[in-house]
Design an enzyme around this catalytic site. Sequence first.
Site, PDB file in Angstrom:
ATOM      1  N   HIS A  75       0.816  -1.218   0.000  1.00  9.47           N
ATOM      2  CA  HIS A  75       0.000   0.000   0.000  1.00  9.47           C
ATOM      3  C   HIS A  75       0.851   1.270   0.000  1.00  9.47           C
ATOM      4  CE1 HIS A  75       0.213  -0.048   4.573  1.00  9.47           C
ATOM      5  NE2 HIS A  75       0.254   1.248   4.365  1.00  9.47           N
ATOM      6  N   ASP A 106       0.360  -7.577   1.561  1.00  3.59           N
ATOM      7  CA  ASP A 106       0.738  -6.172   1.724  1.00  3.59           C
ATOM      8  C   ASP A 106       2.252  -5.985   1.732  1.00  3.59           C
ATOM      9  OD1 ASP A 106       0.319  -3.472   1.899  1.00  3.59           O
ATOM     10  OD2 ASP A 106       0.033  -3.446   4.072  1.00  3.59           O
ATOM     11  N   ASN A 187       5.174   5.314   8.676  1.00  4.27           N
ATOM     12  CA  ASN A 187       6.003   4.188   9.102  1.00  4.27           C
ATOM     13  C   ASN A 187       5.736   2.939   8.262  1.00  4.27           C
ATOM     14  OD1 ASN A 187       5.999   5.469  12.276  1.00  4.27           O
ATOM     15  ND2 ASN A 187       7.865   4.469  11.546  1.00  4.27           N
ATOM     16  N   SER A 188       4.626   2.936   7.537  1.00  4.68           N
ATOM     17  CA  SER A 188       4.246   1.753   6.765  1.00  4.68           C
ATOM     18  C   SER A 188       5.377   1.307   5.847  1.00  4.68           C
ATOM     19  CB  SER A 188       3.007   2.049   5.925  1.00  4.68           C
ATOM     20  OG  SER A 188       1.872   2.206   6.733  1.00  4.68           O
ATOM     21  N   LEU A 245      -5.100 -24.462   1.249  1.00  5.54           N
ATOM     22  CA  LEU A 245      -4.993 -25.915   1.381  1.00  5.54           C
ATOM     23  C   LEU A 245      -6.037 -26.622   0.532  1.00  5.54           C
ATOM     24  CD1 LEU A 245      -3.670 -28.356   2.843  1.00  5.54           C
ATOM     25  CD2 LEU A 245      -5.304 -27.994   4.711  1.00  5.54           C
ATOM     26  N   GLY A 246      -7.082 -25.896   0.139  1.00  2.00           N
ATOM     27  CA  GLY A 246      -8.192 -26.541  -0.550  1.00  2.00           C
ATOM     28  C   GLY A 246      -9.148 -27.194   0.423  1.00  2.00           C
ATOM     29  N   THR A 248     -11.383 -26.379   4.411  1.00  2.63           N
ATOM     30  CA  THR A 248     -11.744 -25.476   5.503  1.00  2.63           C
ATOM     31  C   THR A 248     -11.755 -26.256   6.807  1.00  2.63           C
ATOM     32  OG1 THR A 248     -14.102 -25.891   5.124  1.00  2.63           O
ATOM     33  CG2 THR A 248     -13.122 -23.988   4.020  1.00  2.63           C
TER      34      THR A 248
END
Length: 573
Positions: A75, A106, A187-188, A245-246, A248
Amino acid sequence: MRTFACFTICLAATFSGTFASLDAAPPQEVLDAENARIAAVEKATRSAVCVFAGAAGGGSGVLISKDGYAVTNYHVADPAGSFMKCSLSDGQLYDAVIVGIDPVGDVALIKLQGRDDFPAAEIGDSDQVEVGDWCFAIGNPFLLATDMQPTVTWGMVSGVGRYQYPSGTLIEYTDCIQTDASINPGNSGGPLFNRDGQVIGINGRISIEKRGRVNVGVGYAISMNQVMNFLGYLKSGRVVDHATLGATVSTDSEGEVIVTNILDTSDAYRRGLRYGDELVSFGSKPVTTVNGFKNALGIYPRGWRVPVGFFRGGERHDIIVRLAGVHSREELLAKIQKSVAPPSPDGSQPEDHHEEETKPVSDELKKLFQARSGYANYHFNLEQRERTWQAWKRGDDSSADVWKVAGQLADGDAAQIELSPQKVTASVAGRDSTIEIEGDLTSKLEPVGSGGLLLALHAWQRLQLQGPEKFGEVSYLGTAPLDSIDERFDVLVGLYDAIETRFYFAPQTGDLVAMEMFPEADSDPCELRFQEYDDFEGVRLPTKIIIRRGDQIYNILHGLKWTLSSSEPKDAA
């Protein structure tokens, strides 16, 4: 009078003792700790980067290599575009170019120009970070570093293994480090260091007061181990995706993490994971909660193979699973057109300044950027592809395109194979197989059960003889493991006649150690492991090839002797 005099004397003695204690030198251990802290900050500050993006604002980053590679937030880099200006504490301003982006995690990789001896940070092991450890952040809060000197803030690690939900954006922070070191807008992308000056994270998100974008003592850093897992992919110039992982999972009434759904097209399913299994480990981490699983999963790129442990019926099973991508290529590209990461979990979006300012870019810098769909900067993919190709120790260039090999199988039976550009023939354990290199190659998977051994050998020979420019479409994927998650290899991906191949090269030696040939999606590849190289008529070829499919060894060719010739007749003298 005597009483007053006595009181005066006592009071004077008291203050005298107090002033004496104030004048006393602090203990040596306090001075040593202070000097160590100053030295660590001084060392770390040299590697801190202030990123300036004109009207788009800016942020921070950290150098991770002497040749100028630096990590920042997606970002921060995205609004800046393909080129930006960066400063170091030496007071110099440097040109920088985008290399690769990880919009889900990110993270972005940029490369500073102008030196080959940049002061790179020492990389720490973020898995060793504990709550209570001292740490410090260095960066460019509120873009204060107009004098090119970054800001340092000190604090401690407040939490580890934090999971931050996407908050309506593409970004997902997993396994991150929480700190009370002051982190503010600007700071990002900057580094979080441990007390020894080793970088352990990349600062990204903060919790803020609703009245203003000011840190309230809760900041989050992307773990450095996650960044290093993605570094090879980022150097490929790609738009990088994270893994799934495919399957849940959820927590049952006994607190166990249970598989609640699984795709039958996933590699996890092919390796044996099923509905109702208890997941206990993923990658290098134990799994005890659903968030713990998300943290463990989120630090890996798509395509990596990682160890997975589960219980079924009281018995533990350990498998190696190839991870799929969270998004399709088209879906990921569409999402990054709509989303830029917020600097905080409140969902606020930074303004888009892409078109506000046209920064002058030198012709030399322009040469370091090449646009292509699916890439942040295709120039660096070509660069890494060429580096990997040149490092491959193939031996002398040879016009010989007919390769005959004789050897033995694991059980001692004889094996003979002949490779040429037009066809591949084999006689293995008394059974003959032939494929013609024409038509639909995806159906030519002889010998039966091998997953396409002859086709895989043809693709291997084709790359060695024709190189990446003539093979078909060849790109650099990044670095990825094979059997051990701690050992990574340079990977080239080749597309040829609807067949995908992956070639794994040892970075230390340049040797091709393995290849995979995928005749179709959602299926196990034919996998070859090349071992015990020797010289045959000036060409380095393996004397042992292990043939695998899925988690099974199909066979082993060993004691191989190669004979090379040309299919084209030599001109008469």
